[in-house]
Design an enzyme around this catalytic site. Structure first.
Site, PDB file in Angstrom:
ATOM      1  N   SER A   9       0.842  -1.199   0.000  1.00  0.00           N
ATOM      2  CA  SER A   9       0.000   0.000   0.000  1.00  0.00           C
ATOM      3  C   SER A   9       0.872   1.241   0.000  1.00  0.00           C
ATOM      4  O   SER A   9       1.635   1.478   0.945  1.00  0.00           O
ATOM      5  CB  SER A   9      -0.898   0.018   1.232  1.00  0.00           C
ATOM      6  OG  SER A   9      -1.417   1.321   1.396  1.00  0.00           O
ATOM      7  N   HIS A  34      -1.169  -1.263  -4.231  1.00  0.00           N
ATOM      8  CA  HIS A  34      -2.456  -0.986  -3.598  1.00  0.00           C
ATOM      9  C   HIS A  34      -2.543   0.523  -3.365  1.00  0.00           C
ATOM     10  O   HIS A  34      -1.691   1.104  -2.692  1.00  0.00           O
ATOM     11  CB  HIS A  34      -2.549  -1.764  -2.284  1.00  0.00           C
ATOM     12  CG  HIS A  34      -3.845  -1.630  -1.565  1.00  0.00           C
ATOM     13  ND1 HIS A  34      -4.955  -2.402  -1.875  1.00  0.00           N
ATOM     14  CD2 HIS A  34      -4.217  -0.820  -0.550  1.00  0.00           C
ATOM     15  CE1 HIS A  34      -5.947  -2.065  -1.053  1.00  0.00           C
ATOM     16  NE2 HIS A  34      -5.532  -1.104  -0.245  1.00  0.00           N
ATOM     17  N   ASP A  36      -4.719   3.576  -2.038  1.00  0.00           N
ATOM     18  CA  ASP A  36      -5.821   3.885  -1.126  1.00  0.00           C
ATOM     19  C   ASP A  36      -6.402   5.264  -1.416  1.00  0.00           C
ATOM     20  O   ASP A  36      -5.743   6.284  -1.212  1.00  0.00           O
ATOM     21  CB  ASP A  36      -5.318   3.840   0.329  1.00  0.00           C
ATOM     22  CG  ASP A  36      -5.089   2.413   0.799  1.00  0.00           C
ATOM     23  OD1 ASP A  36      -6.039   1.607   0.726  1.00  0.00           O
ATOM     24  OD2 ASP A  36      -3.958   2.106   1.231  1.00  0.00           O
ATOM     25  N   MET A  38      -9.175   7.962  -0.415  1.00  0.00           N
ATOM     26  CA  MET A  38     -10.056   8.337   0.711  1.00  0.00           C
ATOM     27  C   MET A  38     -10.626   9.723   0.467  1.00  0.00           C
ATOM     28  O   MET A  38      -9.906  10.627   0.023  1.00  0.00           O
ATOM     29  CB  MET A  38      -9.258   8.355   2.013  1.00  0.00           C
ATOM     30  CG  MET A  38      -8.526   7.049   2.307  1.00  0.00           C
ATOM     31  SD  MET A  38      -7.768   7.103   3.939  1.00  0.00           S
ATOM     32  CE  MET A  38      -6.766   5.600   3.890  1.00  0.00           C
ATOM     33  N   HIS A  75      -8.257   0.972  -3.992  1.00  0.00           N
ATOM     34  CA  HIS A  75      -9.168   0.695  -2.882  1.00  0.00           C
ATOM     35  C   HIS A  75      -9.952   1.972  -2.606  1.00  0.00           C
ATOM     36  O   HIS A  75      -9.413   2.916  -2.034  1.00  0.00           O
ATOM     37  CB  HIS A  75      -8.341   0.242  -1.677  1.00  0.00           C
ATOM     38  CG  HIS A  75      -9.140  -0.006  -0.444  1.00  0.00           C
ATOM     39  ND1 HIS A  75      -8.561  -0.138   0.800  1.00  0.00           N
ATOM     40  CD2 HIS A  75     -10.476  -0.155  -0.254  1.00  0.00           C
ATOM     41  CE1 HIS A  75      -9.506  -0.346   1.699  1.00  0.00           C
ATOM     42  NE2 HIS A  75     -10.679  -0.345   1.089  1.00  0.00           N
ATOM     43  N   MET A  77     -12.173   4.112  -0.837  1.00  0.00           N
ATOM     44  CA  MET A  77     -12.846   4.413   0.431  1.00  0.00           C
ATOM     45  C   MET A  77     -13.576   5.745   0.258  1.00  0.00           C
ATOM     46  O   MET A  77     -13.199   6.768   0.833  1.00  0.00           O
ATOM     47  CB  MET A  77     -11.821   4.443   1.565  1.00  0.00           C
ATOM     48  CG  MET A  77     -11.320   3.036   1.925  1.00  0.00           C
ATOM     49  SD  MET A  77      -9.798   3.045   2.894  1.00  0.00           S
ATOM     50  CE  MET A  77      -8.601   3.137   1.576  1.00  0.00           C
ATOM     51  N   MET A 168     -11.485  -6.294   5.113  1.00  0.00           N
ATOM     52  CA  MET A 168     -10.672  -5.357   5.901  1.00  0.00           C
ATOM     53  C   MET A 168     -10.312  -5.987   7.237  1.00  0.00           C
ATOM     54  O   MET A 168     -11.184  -6.514   7.938  1.00  0.00           O
ATOM     55  CB  MET A 168     -11.427  -4.050   6.143  1.00  0.00           C
ATOM     56  CG  MET A 168     -11.588  -3.156   4.929  1.00  0.00           C
ATOM     57  SD  MET A 168     -10.038  -2.705   4.097  1.00  0.00           S
ATOM     58  CE  MET A 168      -9.180  -1.815   5.398  1.00  0.00           C
ATOM     59  N   ASP A 202      -6.394  -6.553   4.173  1.00  0.00           N
ATOM     60  CA  ASP A 202      -5.799  -5.220   4.203  1.00  0.00           C
ATOM     61  C   ASP A 202      -5.896  -4.644   5.605  1.00  0.00           C
ATOM     62  O   ASP A 202      -6.989  -4.471   6.139  1.00  0.00           O
ATOM     63  CB  ASP A 202      -6.563  -4.333   3.195  1.00  0.00           C
ATOM     64  CG  ASP A 202      -6.060  -2.905   3.124  1.00  0.00           C
ATOM     65  OD1 ASP A 202      -4.986  -2.616   3.693  1.00  0.00           O
ATOM     66  OD2 ASP A 202      -6.745  -2.071   2.492  1.00  0.00           O
TER      67      ASP A 202
END
Ligand code: DX5
Ligand code: ZN
Length: 246
Positions: A9, A34, A36, A38, A75, A77, A168, A202
């Site tokens: 990540s 990965h 992320d 957000m 990913h 979010m 998760m 993760d």
């Protein structure tokens, strides 16, 4: 179980130096990156969006096959996962992993003057992501039971079946949190039912927790602080792989 896919990540990478951090991570033996994303709504933190993904994409070779080396595993979010599918495709995302909780609870779908094109469901999302030419992943938070995933996993329509599920093992939002062993029965249940499924874990994964996750049946391993905080990241990546493929 399918073979190991190691997906560091980049949330724990040096953001001032992101392109070279990404290429180095692949050189050190990682399969995927990965990424992320957000939005400050779905989780109480902000990271980055499509322009940053587009800038780092050329630092890593695109995968030559589905699930291949260099896959950008995004990913998401974010509270409105449907809204960003096309933009992330253009930015260079290969696998768009949305949260189940966001897909059933989109803020757009709840508001009375909702734009109908933003209303969605897990099966719609997966179909839409596939139509845009990406692999589709579906993620669940710790509070969400695993059986919500069976509807799409049992679909007889390839277009509506996810290519990966993400369980998760921390509350999403931040790197460096403690691994939640309580989430592993979900992984076990999925592995028993779906021997060939890509099951990603993760949060809190590293040399001290990988054996439990691997024994439960996870094969796609995200690790942020354990890889980027290591003196020898290549060694950690190799160790994670060996634990899954043993
Ligand atoms: C947390 C993110 C994770 C995070 C993992 O919301 O989804 O991908 O980067 O970090 P570590 O491996 O440090 O727990
Ligand atoms: Zn993540």
């Amino acid at each position: 179980a399918p073979k190991a896919i190691i997906a560091p990540s980049i949330l724990s990478a040096d953001f001032a130096n992101l392109g070279p951090e990404c290429s180095k991570t692949i050189e050190r033996g990682a399969d995927w990156l990965h990424v992320d994303i957000m939005d400050g709504h779905f989780v109480p933190n902000l990271t980055f969006g499509p322009p940053v993904v587009a800038k780092i994409r050329p630092h890593v070779d695109r995968p030559t096959e589905a699930h291949g080396k260099g896959t950008f595993d995004c990913h998401m979010m974010i509270a409105e996962p449907k809204k960003w599918v096309k933009e992330f495709k253009s930015a260079g995302c290969d696998l768009y992993c949305f949260h189940y909780e966001a897909a059933i609870n989109s803020t757009a779908a709840e508001s009375p003057e909702a734009r109908s094109d933003l209303k969605t469901s897990p099966r719609d999302m997966i179909r839409y992501i596939h139509e845009q030419g990406m692999l589709a992943g579906i993620a669940i938070k710790p509070a969400t039971p695993v059986d919500v995933l069976y509807e799409v996993l049992d679909s007889h329509d390839d277009a509506e079946r996810p290519d990966m599920v993400l369980v998760m093992t921390v509350e999403p939002g931040f790197g460096g949190q403690k691994f939640m062993v309580s989430e592993l029965p979900k992984v076990q249940a999925l592995r028993e039912k779906y021997p060939d499924l890509n099951i990603e874990v993760d949060g809190g994964l590293g040399p001290g927790t990988i054996d439990q996750a691997a024994d439960a049946g996870a094969n796609v391993i995200v690790a942020g602080s354990a890889v980027f905080g290591a003196k020898d990241p290549a060694r950690v990546i190799a160790l994670l792989r060996e634990a899954v493929d043993k």
